[in-house]
Write an enzyme that holds these catalytic residues in place. Structure first.
Site, PDB file in Angstrom:
ATOM      1  N   SER A  35       0.834  -1.203   0.000  1.00 41.69           N
ATOM      2  CA  SER A  35       0.000   0.000   0.000  1.00 41.69           C
ATOM      3  C   SER A  35       0.868   1.252   0.000  1.00 41.69           C
ATOM      4  CB  SER A  35      -0.927   0.013   1.217  1.00 41.69           C
ATOM      5  OG  SER A  35      -0.178  -0.060   2.417  1.00 41.69           O
TER       6      SER A  35
ATOM      7  N   ASN B 138      -2.413  -1.781  13.342  1.00 43.47           N
ATOM      8  CA  ASN B 138      -3.855  -1.530  13.302  1.00 43.47           C
ATOM      9  C   ASN B 138      -4.241  -0.237  14.013  1.00 43.47           C
ATOM     10  OD1 ASN B 138      -3.794  -3.967  12.059  1.00 43.47           O
ATOM     11  ND2 ASN B 138      -4.868  -5.116  13.667  1.00 43.47           N
TER      12      ASN B 138
ATOM     13  N   THR C 193     -38.439  27.632 -11.274  1.00 40.96           N
ATOM     14  CA  THR C 193     -38.811  26.340 -10.712  1.00 40.96           C
ATOM     15  C   THR C 193     -39.215  25.505 -11.910  1.00 40.96           C
ATOM     16  OG1 THR C 193     -41.127  26.908 -10.420  1.00 40.96           O
ATOM     17  CG2 THR C 193     -39.678  27.390  -8.562  1.00 40.96           C
ATOM     18  N   HIS C 194     -38.929  24.210 -11.886  1.00 40.35           N
ATOM     19  CA  HIS C 194     -39.180  23.330 -13.036  1.00 40.35           C
ATOM     20  C   HIS C 194     -38.521  23.867 -14.298  1.00 40.35           C
ATOM     21  CE1 HIS C 194     -42.448  21.568 -10.546  1.00 40.35           C
ATOM     22  NE2 HIS C 194     -42.619  22.829 -10.183  1.00 40.35           N
TER      23      HIS C 194
ATOM     24  N   LYS D 176     -16.495  28.093 -30.853  1.00 37.99           N
ATOM     25  CA  LYS D 176     -16.880  27.590 -29.544  1.00 37.99           C
ATOM     26  C   LYS D 176     -16.049  28.160 -28.398  1.00 37.99           C
ATOM     27  CE  LYS D 176     -19.443  24.635 -28.535  1.00 37.99           C
ATOM     28  NZ  LYS D 176     -19.521  23.204 -28.848  1.00 37.99           N
TER      29      LYS D 176
ATOM     30  N   ASN E 199     -16.222  26.823 -24.579  1.00 35.38           N
ATOM     31  CA  ASN E 199     -16.944  25.848 -23.752  1.00 35.38           C
ATOM     32  C   ASN E 199     -16.685  26.045 -22.257  1.00 35.38           C
ATOM     33  OD1 ASN E 199     -17.890  24.584 -26.106  1.00 35.38           O
ATOM     34  ND2 ASN E 199     -16.007  23.381 -26.252  1.00 35.38           N
TER      35      ASN E 199
ATOM     36  N   TYR F 259     -10.006  -5.625  12.762  1.00 34.40           N
ATOM     37  CA  TYR F 259      -9.285  -5.247  11.553  1.00 34.40           C
ATOM     38  C   TYR F 259      -9.315  -6.391  10.535  1.00 34.40           C
ATOM     39  CZ  TYR F 259      -5.710  -3.845   8.266  1.00 34.40           C
ATOM     40  OH  TYR F 259      -5.061  -3.516   7.116  1.00 34.40           O
TER      41      TYR F 259
ATOM     42  N   GLN G 252      -7.321  -1.913   4.076  1.00 34.25           N
ATOM     43  CA  GLN G 252      -6.236  -1.176   3.421  1.00 34.25           C
ATOM     44  C   GLN G 252      -6.766  -0.382   2.223  1.00 34.25           C
ATOM     45  OE1 GLN G 252      -2.207  -2.805   3.260  1.00 34.25           O
ATOM     46  NE2 GLN G 252      -2.481  -2.960   1.058  1.00 34.25           N
TER      47      GLN G 252
ATOM     48  N   LYS H 209      -7.986   3.827   1.951  1.00 34.69           N
ATOM     49  CA  LYS H 209      -7.265   5.086   1.783  1.00 34.69           C
ATOM     50  C   LYS H 209      -7.401   5.759   0.410  1.00 34.69           C
ATOM     51  CE  LYS H 209      -4.168   2.884   4.280  1.00 34.69           C
ATOM     52  NZ  LYS H 209      -5.214   2.175   5.010  1.00 34.69           N
TER      53      LYS H 209
HETATM   54  N1  ARG Z   1      -1.242  -1.094   5.419  1.00 36.82           N
HETATM   55  C1  ARG Z   1      -2.203  -1.540   6.367  1.00 36.82           C
HETATM   56  C2  ARG Z   1      -3.546  -0.834   6.139  1.00 36.82           C
HETATM   57  O1  ARG Z   1      -3.541   0.212   5.641  1.00 36.82           O
HETATM   58  C3  ARG Z   1      -1.754  -1.254   7.750  1.00 36.82           C
HETATM   59  C4  ARG Z   1      -2.350  -2.144   8.786  1.00 36.82           C
HETATM   60  C5  ARG Z   1      -1.877  -3.521   8.566  1.00 36.82           C
HETATM   61  N2  ARG Z   1      -2.251  -4.393   9.606  1.00 36.82           N
HETATM   62  C6  ARG Z   1      -2.178  -5.732   9.449  1.00 36.82           C
HETATM   63  N3  ARG Z   1      -2.527  -6.428  10.435  1.00 36.82           N
HETATM   64  N4  ARG Z   1      -1.755  -6.273   8.327  1.00 36.82           N
HETATM   65  O2  ARG Z   1      -4.577  -1.336   6.480  1.00 36.82           O
END
Ligand code: ARG
Length: 465
Positions: free
Chosen positions: A27, A113, A158-159, A291, A293, A325, A330, A333
């Site tokens: 990640s 975690n 409106t509408h 044009k 735009n 967890y 992961q 993010k």
């Molecule tokens: N890269 C992991 C995530 O974003 C970090 C936590 C990993 N924890 C684990 N038990 N593998 O979730």
């Protein structure tokens, strides 16, 4: 003992992970964005460990200095990220341990975690503050646009049918209200994130003598001076509410930007011709030379789909997960990083677009001068003369039909036409068809009267500084 690929958890393994697994599981390609939050959190952790007697003060000092060094390398782009080390946490920890031997003590009393949960909450607090600042700038720019155009009268719809006259300023201030609620939402998201999970360990805390309150305070998870810490270790490592709340705030704001953009796109058509957009934020066509735009507004409208998608990805990600967890998390993010980055640039664009937008006052007034826009005002007039509103509404409806049949504007009908329909009417009925009067009669809270709008502009300017 084979420890090549994963020094931090390799102990119980006979074989290193497959290359494909490393590629699949990494990640760091996206969570390296958390580096400074991760280092900040690790410094606080080292200080807490020292204070609790788990490591020496001198070791904590070396760890903190080492982390500072790493962060300056990250910031100057010199730091070498290694996908084989999975994520931002292990990349930083391993680089640190290479430089500072005692850093192998740093991971006591924490797990990735609670570490990732803490890093992300720090990120959300930062992101909410950033976006609030950008919202403020966009709102300010819109309030100035409203002020520059407070004498522009235009039809409200409106509408998508002409409804009643409003001012451009009143319309633009409606957008400002929308954005002010977004600002509040980012405030809620900030508060939600402002609770510290570190110390929850992998799932069940730690047997070591830690001080969660002290660590939370170091990290700024406080409210009126008191530390805010999560109250259940299992919830703390699996809770993704801050992600959902942040993504929702972004999606709601994006949806508002999309509606604002849509208004402006319509105003900008040749059919409406109410506004001119700045050259700097429009583009031409590669084929049609005439044009110009409204791409920036179209992109604002389009980006909202992405923000809604990110929110929906997160809800789908979390909904079926058993406590606590799971590695699925992961994937939490990329959507929030994307929403943050996209909404940031959207707000910047809106702020600059508003600076360059110009209203065609004459054209707006022409559109607003259709007397039918004041049909409701005539019904109100009859009400004042003692006609119940439902009847008054019906009477004016009849007058509209007569005006259409006779091809005579409603305000040019004869007095006797009107008296036939509304026996209570007096000579004053025609005076209703005056835009100046229409605005003067609307000087009440939330209405488009000139003075009311001017006061609102003044109050926004005061709030926004
Ligand atoms: N890269 C992991 C995530 O974003 C970090 C936590 C990993 N924890 C684990 N038990 N593998 O979730």
């Amino acid at each position: 003992m084979k420890k090549d690929a994963q020094a931090s958890w390799g102990g119980r393994f006979k074989e290193p992970p497959a290359k494909l697994m490393l590629k699949f599981g990494e990640s760091v390609s996206f969570d390296s964005k958390l580096a400074r939050f991760d280092a900040f959190a690790s410094k606080a952790h080292a200080k807490m460990l020292a204070r609790s007697g788990i490591i020496k003060e001198s070791e904590a000092k070396k760890i903190c200095d080492g982390l500072d060094g790493i962060i300056s390398e990250v910031e100057s782009g010199k730091f070498k990220w290694d996908t084989a080390l999975e994520d931002v946490h292990m990349n930083i920890e391993q680089a640190l341990t290479k430089r500072v031997k005692c850093a192998s003590k740093l991971h006591a009393a924490r797990s990735r975690n609670d570490q990732v949960a803490t890093d992300m909450r720090l990120f959300f607090k930062f992101a909410c503050s950033e976006l609030s600042g950008k919202l403020e700038r966009a709102m300010k720019s819109l309030v100035e646009l409203a002020e520059r155009n407070s004498d522009v009268v235009m039809p409200g719809y409106t509408h998508m049918q002409r409804a009643q006259p409003v001012s451009a300023a009143h319309w633009i201030l409606a957008w400002v209200e929308m954005l002010s609620r977004d600002m509040e939402r980012f405030g809620f998201a900030y508060q939600g994130a402002n609770v510290c999970p570190i110390g929850s360990g992998a799932i069940a805390g730690t047997t070591l003598p830690t001080d969660r309150i002290y660590e939370a305070k170091l990290l700024g998870f406080t409210d009126e001076g008191g530390a805010c810490v999560t109250q259940n270790s299992m919830d703390a490592v699996s809770d993704r509410d801050p992600f959902l709340e942040f993504a929702f705030a972004c999606a709601a704001c994006g949806t508002h930007l999309s509606r604002i953009a849509e208004d402006a796109i319509i105003w900008n058509t040749s059919e409406f011709g109410f506004v001119k957009l700045p050259d700097a934020f429009t583009t031409g066509s590669s084929l049609m030379p005439q044009k110009k735009n409204p791409d920036a507004f179209e992109l604002l409208r389009g980006k909202s789909a992405r923000l809604i998608g990110n929110m929906s990805s997160l809800f789908s990600l979390v909904k079926g997960l058993p406590l606590t967890y799971d590695r699925d998390l992961q994937e939490d993010k990329p959507p929030v990083f994307d929403s943050f980055e996209q909404l940031s640039i959207c707000l910047d664009v809106l702020a600059e677009m508003a600076e360059g937008m110009e209203f065609d006052k004459k054209r707006c007034l022409e559109a607003a001068s259709d007397p039918l826009l004041l049909a409701t005002d005539l019904a109100d007039y009859f009400v004042v003369l003692g006609v119940p509103f439902r009847e008054a509404h019906h009477m004016v409806g009849k007058l509209v039909a007569i005006s259409e049949a006779k091809k005579v504007p409603i305000n040019k009908l004869s007095d006797s036409d009107v008296l036939k329909i509304c026996p209570k009417a007096d000579k004053g009925w025609r005076g209703v068809f005056d835009l100046k009067r229409a605005f003067e009669m609307r000087e009440k809270i939330g209405m488009p009267g000139r003075k009311t709008v001017a006061d609102k502009i003044a109050s926004w300017k005061k709030i926004l500084g």
